[in-house]
Design a protein around this motif. Structure first.
Motif, PDB file in Angstrom:
ATOM      1  N   ASP A   1       0.635  -1.095   0.032  1.00  0.00           N
ATOM      2  CA  ASP A   1      -0.025  -0.048  -0.226  1.00  0.00           C
ATOM      3  C   ASP A   1       0.918   1.103  -0.095  1.00  0.00           C
ATOM      4  OD1 ASP A   1      -2.306  -1.621   0.218  1.00  0.00           O
ATOM      5  OD2 ASP A   1      -2.592  -1.340   2.370  1.00  0.00           O
ATOM      6  N   CYS A   2       0.429   2.296  -0.734  1.00  0.00           N
ATOM      7  CA  CYS A   2       1.468   3.303  -1.078  1.00  0.00           C
ATOM      8  C   CYS A   2       0.818   4.507  -0.670  1.00  0.00           C
ATOM      9  CB  CYS A   2       1.871   3.466  -2.384  1.00  0.00           C
ATOM     10  SG  CYS A   2       2.904   2.051  -2.687  1.00  0.00           S
ATOM     11  N   GLU A   3       1.502   5.549  -0.221  1.00  0.00           N
ATOM     12  CA  GLU A   3       0.867   6.986  -0.263  1.00  0.00           C
ATOM     13  C   GLU A   3       1.835   7.969  -0.981  1.00  0.00           C
ATOM     14  OE1 GLU A   3       1.558   9.744   3.749  1.00  0.00           O
ATOM     15  OE2 GLU A   3       0.704   7.721   4.118  1.00  0.00           O
ATOM     16  N   ILE A   4       0.901   8.928  -1.693  1.00  0.00           N
ATOM     17  CA  ILE A   4       1.371   9.897  -2.670  1.00  0.00           C
ATOM     18  C   ILE A   4       0.682  11.234  -2.296  1.00  0.00           C
ATOM     19  CG2 ILE A   4      -0.040   9.170  -4.572  1.00  0.00           C
ATOM     20  CD1 ILE A   4       2.246   9.884  -6.462  1.00  0.00           C
ATOM     21  N   GLY A   5       1.520  12.250  -2.367  1.00  0.00           N
ATOM     22  CA  GLY A   5       1.320  13.544  -2.341  1.00  0.00           C
ATOM     23  C   GLY A   5       1.265  14.200  -3.816  1.00  0.00           C
ATOM     24  N   ILE A   6       0.245  15.132  -4.275  1.00  0.00           N
ATOM     25  CA  ILE A   6       0.210  15.725  -5.469  1.00  0.00           C
ATOM     26  C   ILE A   6      -0.290  16.939  -5.376  1.00  0.00           C
ATOM     27  CG2 ILE A   6      -0.586  15.725  -7.968  1.00  0.00           C
ATOM     28  CD1 ILE A   6      -1.000  12.593  -7.635  1.00  0.00           C
ATOM     29  N   ALA A   7       0.470  17.913  -5.890  1.00  0.00           N
ATOM     30  CA  ALA A   7       0.343  19.338  -5.770  1.00  0.00           C
ATOM     31  C   ALA A   7       0.278  19.976  -7.093  1.00  0.00           C
ATOM     32  CB  ALA A   7       1.138  20.213  -5.051  1.00  0.00           C
ATOM     33  N   CYS A   8      -1.007  20.379  -7.721  1.00  0.00           N
ATOM     34  CA  CYS A   8      -1.215  21.298  -8.713  1.00  0.00           C
ATOM     35  C   CYS A   8      -0.863  22.601  -8.792  1.00  0.00           C
ATOM     36  CB  CYS A   8      -2.476  20.793  -9.295  1.00  0.00           C
ATOM     37  SG  CYS A   8      -2.975  19.004  -9.744  1.00  0.00           S
ATOM     38  N   VAL A   9       0.138  23.141  -9.143  1.00  0.00           N
ATOM     39  CA  VAL A   9       0.615  24.535  -9.254  1.00  0.00           C
ATOM     40  C   VAL A   9       0.561  25.305 -10.517  1.00  0.00           C
ATOM     41  CG1 VAL A   9       1.944  23.713  -7.095  1.00  0.00           C
ATOM     42  CG2 VAL A   9       3.174  24.009  -9.446  1.00  0.00           C
ATOM     43  N   ASP A  10       0.940  26.721  -9.892  1.00  0.00           N
ATOM     44  CA  ASP A  10       1.067  27.518 -11.280  1.00  0.00           C
ATOM     45  C   ASP A  10       2.593  27.749 -11.600  1.00  0.00           C
ATOM     46  OD1 ASP A  10       2.213  29.247  -9.328  1.00  0.00           O
ATOM     47  OD2 ASP A  10       0.516  30.721  -9.077  1.00  0.00           O
ATOM     48  N   TYR A  11       2.672  28.767 -12.642  1.00  0.00           N
ATOM     49  CA  TYR A  11       4.316  28.938 -13.174  1.00  0.00           C
ATOM     50  C   TYR A  11       5.130  29.290 -12.009  1.00  0.00           C
ATOM     51  CZ  TYR A  11       2.673  29.134 -17.993  1.00  0.00           C
ATOM     52  OH  TYR A  11       2.387  28.698 -19.366  1.00  0.00           O
ATOM     53  N   ALA A  12       4.724  30.231 -11.095  1.00  0.00           N
ATOM     54  CA  ALA A  12       5.686  30.860 -10.018  1.00  0.00           C
ATOM     55  C   ALA A  12       6.104  29.795  -9.221  1.00  0.00           C
ATOM     56  CB  ALA A  12       4.907  31.983  -9.361  1.00  0.00           C
ATOM     57  N   ALA A  13       5.158  29.034  -8.693  1.00  0.00           N
ATOM     58  CA  ALA A  13       5.414  27.799  -7.809  1.00  0.00           C
ATOM     59  C   ALA A  13       6.642  26.851  -8.463  1.00  0.00           C
ATOM     60  CB  ALA A  13       4.186  27.343  -7.179  1.00  0.00           C
ATOM     61  N   SER A  14       6.116  26.440  -9.678  1.00  0.00           N
ATOM     62  CA  SER A  14       6.932  25.313 -10.257  1.00  0.00           C
ATOM     63  C   SER A  14       8.256  26.034 -10.696  1.00  0.00           C
ATOM     64  CB  SER A  14       6.309  25.115 -11.650  1.00  0.00           C
ATOM     65  OG  SER A  14       7.228  24.461 -12.382  1.00  0.00           O
ATOM     66  N   HIS A  15       8.358  27.328 -11.003  1.00  0.00           N
ATOM     67  CA  HIS A  15       9.667  28.082 -11.406  1.00  0.00           C
ATOM     68  C   HIS A  15      10.447  27.994 -10.106  1.00  0.00           C
ATOM     69  CE1 HIS A  15      11.676  31.523 -13.310  1.00  0.00           C
ATOM     70  NE2 HIS A  15      12.579  30.702 -12.864  1.00  0.00           N
ATOM     71  N   GLN A  16      10.020  28.364  -8.740  1.00  0.00           N
ATOM     72  CA  GLN A  16      10.562  28.717  -7.634  1.00  0.00           C
ATOM     73  C   GLN A  16      11.176  27.148  -7.222  1.00  0.00           C
ATOM     74  OE1 GLN A  16       8.784  28.410  -4.092  1.00  0.00           O
ATOM     75  NE2 GLN A  16      10.949  28.636  -3.125  1.00  0.00           N
ATOM     76  N   LEU A  17      10.549  26.279  -7.329  1.00  0.00           N
ATOM     77  CA  LEU A  17      10.837  24.825  -6.839  1.00  0.00           C
ATOM     78  C   LEU A  17      11.873  24.329  -7.813  1.00  0.00           C
ATOM     79  CD1 LEU A  17       7.626  23.473  -5.662  1.00  0.00           C
ATOM     80  CD2 LEU A  17       9.570  23.824  -4.264  1.00  0.00           C
ATOM     81  N   ASN A  18      11.769  24.408  -9.135  1.00  0.00           N
ATOM     82  CA  ASN A  18      12.591  23.975  -9.833  1.00  0.00           C
ATOM     83  C   ASN A  18      14.206  24.640  -9.793  1.00  0.00           C
ATOM     84  OD1 ASN A  18      13.220  22.528 -12.128  1.00  0.00           O
ATOM     85  ND2 ASN A  18      12.606  23.730 -13.614  1.00  0.00           N
ATOM     86  N   LEU A  19      13.886  25.816  -9.637  1.00  0.00           N
ATOM     87  CA  LEU A  19      15.383  26.832  -9.380  1.00  0.00           C
ATOM     88  C   LEU A  19      16.048  25.979  -7.939  1.00  0.00           C
ATOM     89  CD1 LEU A  19      17.177  29.070 -10.209  1.00  0.00           C
ATOM     90  CD2 LEU A  19      15.640  30.606  -9.017  1.00  0.00           C
ATOM     91  N   GLU A  20      15.236  25.984  -6.790  1.00  0.00           N
ATOM     92  CA  GLU A  20      15.736  25.753  -5.593  1.00  0.00           C
ATOM     93  C   GLU A  20      16.112  24.166  -5.782  1.00  0.00           C
ATOM     94  OE1 GLU A  20      13.878  25.279  -1.035  1.00  0.00           O
ATOM     95  OE2 GLU A  20      12.834  26.505  -2.346  1.00  0.00           O
TER      96      GLU A  20
END
Length: 162
Positions: A39-58
């Motif tokens: 059995d597995c647990e997964i988290g999924i966040a659907c985000v906008d450009y700004a959040a994706s950009h910040q996480l991809n950079l970080e």
């Protein structure tokens, strides 16, 4: 196998209606295909450009938004062994990037989102297309097989050009 899903939608798009049951089905189909038993647990966040950009950079030192980011669980095996459900990790999917790519590639938004969900889930399970050509081919083949099980076409075929 049961899937526990945590879904966070910070952005909505009328052209992409996301249903929890569908997302769970896609994740479950992916995990069953690679013969995950627990059995597995997964988290999924659907985000906008700004959040994706910040996480991809970080986290990847890439100064732009991206379609999907995968954050595998770093839980030690000893701790994971005592849990009822194994936390495989979290996915961050940038809805505007997915919609833009779908349009550019002449694909239905839900089909491209599904591909990104399968792709990200495989990353969480240790598959990586950036390590070697062989690994890339293996991951691509798995994605094609899983998407076919979901009734979707090979996402790597070029659209017919007129």
């Amino acid at each position: 196998m049961k899937i526990s899903l945590s879904l966070q939608q910070d952005i909505s798009a009328p052209e992409l209606s996301l249903k929890r049951a569908y997302i769970k089905k896609v994740v479950e189909t992916t995990l069953r295909h690679i013969e995950t038993q627990s059995d597995c647990e997964i988290g999924i966040a659907c985000v906008d450009y700004a959040a994706s950009h910040q996480l991809n950079l970080e986290y990847r030192q890439k100064d732009k938004p991206t379609n999907v980011l995968s954050f595998p669980s770093d839980l030690p095996d000893e701790m994971a062994a005592v849990l009822d459900t194994f936390p495989i990790g979290d996915l961050v999917i940038c809805i505007p990037v997915v919609l833009c790519e779908a349009l550019e590639q002449n694909k239905a938004p839900l089909e491209h989102f599904t591909h990104m969900l399968v792709h990200g889930t495989l990353h969480l399970m240790g598959y990586d297309h950036e390590t070697s050509d062989e690994d890339a081919e293996e991951m691509e083949a798995l994605e094609i097989e899983i998407l076919a099980k979901l009734g979707l076409a090979n996402p790597y075929l070029e659209a017919d050009q007129d």
